[in-house]
Design a protein around this motif. Structure first.
Motif, PDB file in Angstrom:
ATOM      1  N   GLY A  73       0.830  -1.201   0.000  1.00  0.00           N
ATOM      2  CA  GLY A  73       0.000   0.000   0.000  1.00  0.00           C
ATOM      3  C   GLY A  73       0.861   1.245   0.000  1.00  0.00           C
ATOM      4  N   PRO A  74       0.367   2.333  -0.566  1.00  0.00           N
ATOM      5  CA  PRO A  74       1.155   3.569  -0.595  1.00  0.00           C
ATOM      6  C   PRO A  74       1.290   4.160   0.812  1.00  0.00           C
ATOM      7  N   SER A  75       2.469   4.645   1.113  1.00  0.00           N
ATOM      8  CA  SER A  75       2.704   5.265   2.415  1.00  0.00           C
ATOM      9  C   SER A  75       2.163   6.694   2.396  1.00  0.00           C
ATOM     10  N   MET A  91       3.849   9.364   2.809  1.00  0.00           N
ATOM     11  CA  MET A  91       4.782  10.203   2.061  1.00  0.00           C
ATOM     12  C   MET A  91       4.557  10.058   0.549  1.00  0.00           C
ATOM     13  N   SER A  92       4.378   8.839   0.091  1.00  0.00           N
ATOM     14  CA  SER A  92       4.180   8.650  -1.347  1.00  0.00           C
ATOM     15  C   SER A  92       2.844   9.236  -1.808  1.00  0.00           C
ATOM     16  N   ARG A  93       1.824   9.167  -0.960  1.00  0.00           N
ATOM     17  CA  ARG A  93       0.547   9.802  -1.308  1.00  0.00           C
ATOM     18  C   ARG A  93       0.696  11.317  -1.371  1.00  0.00           C
ATOM     19  N   ALA A  94       1.456  11.881  -0.420  1.00  0.00           N
ATOM     20  CA  ALA A  94       1.675  13.330  -0.414  1.00  0.00           C
ATOM     21  C   ALA A  94       2.471  13.763  -1.642  1.00  0.00           C
ATOM     22  N   MET A  95       3.522  13.012  -1.965  1.00  0.00           N
ATOM     23  CA  MET A  95       4.330  13.339  -3.132  1.00  0.00           C
ATOM     24  C   MET A  95       3.517  13.162  -4.410  1.00  0.00           C
ATOM     25  N   LEU A 117       1.959  12.337  -9.370  1.00  0.00           N
ATOM     26  CA  LEU A 117       2.339  10.952  -9.592  1.00  0.00           C
ATOM     27  C   LEU A 117       1.256  10.045  -9.022  1.00  0.00           C
ATOM     28  N   SER A 118       0.993   8.979  -9.701  1.00  0.00           N
ATOM     29  CA  SER A 118      -0.025   8.062  -9.202  1.00  0.00           C
ATOM     30  C   SER A 118       0.597   6.703  -8.919  1.00  0.00           C
ATOM     31  N   THR A 119      -0.023   5.986  -8.020  1.00  0.00           N
ATOM     32  CA  THR A 119       0.427   4.632  -7.717  1.00  0.00           C
ATOM     33  C   THR A 119      -0.539   3.654  -8.364  1.00  0.00           C
ATOM     34  N   ALA A 120      -0.064   2.435  -8.597  1.00  0.00           N
ATOM     35  CA  ALA A 120      -0.921   1.410  -9.187  1.00  0.00           C
ATOM     36  C   ALA A 120      -2.030   1.067  -8.202  1.00  0.00           C
ATOM     37  N   SER A 121      -3.244   1.103  -8.690  1.00  0.00           N
ATOM     38  CA  SER A 121      -4.366   0.798  -7.805  1.00  0.00           C
ATOM     39  C   SER A 121      -4.660  -0.700  -7.842  1.00  0.00           C
TER      40      SER A 121
END
Length: 132
Positions: A50-52, A54-58, A64-68
């Protein structure tokens, strides 16, 4: 004293009836499942966690998006297994194998998945070493 079943007079006894054979375990995948496997090729191992914060904030800051994750838990288990197969081959974590089997897949499908992704067979290395 014997019992005579008048309702089912011509039926054969239960013990003499042939039992249906168990259906063989599936080894292939549906078209939708193959597309999930193909899409997992571009996912990284990092996409499985899962995204942390920090990565969600960045991600929100820089776009930038993370793989859902997939909405269907069965397809998500397949995606996770496919990501590991694309990245590690036959070195699959036991927890992921158990999740894959719990999602309703068969053990034979694990081998089909890894063989199709890596192009290797389980006994291929042994046969080559014996022939050499």
């Amino acid at each position: 004293m014997a019992y005579l079943d008048l309702d089912n007079m011509f039926a054969s006894p239960v013990t003499s009836r042939p039992q249906p054979a168990a259906a063989p375990a599936p080894t292939g995948f549906s078209a939708l499942e193959w597309s999930v496997i193909a899409l997992a090729k571009r996912d990284t191992l990092r996409s499985l966690s899962g995204p942390s914060r920090m990565s969600r904030a960045m991600g929100s800051l820089f776009g930038l998006s993370t793989a859902s994750r997939l909405a269907d838990p069965r397809l998500e288990a397949l995606r996770r297994m496919a990501v590991y197969a694309w990245r590690r081959g036959f070195a699959l974590p036991m927890a992921e194998i158990q999740n894959f089997l719990a999602a309703g897949f068969a053990e034979a499908q694990i081998e089909t998945l890894v063989e199709s992704v890596t192009g290797m067979r389980v006994g291929a290395q042994q046969k080559r070493s014996i022939a050499a």
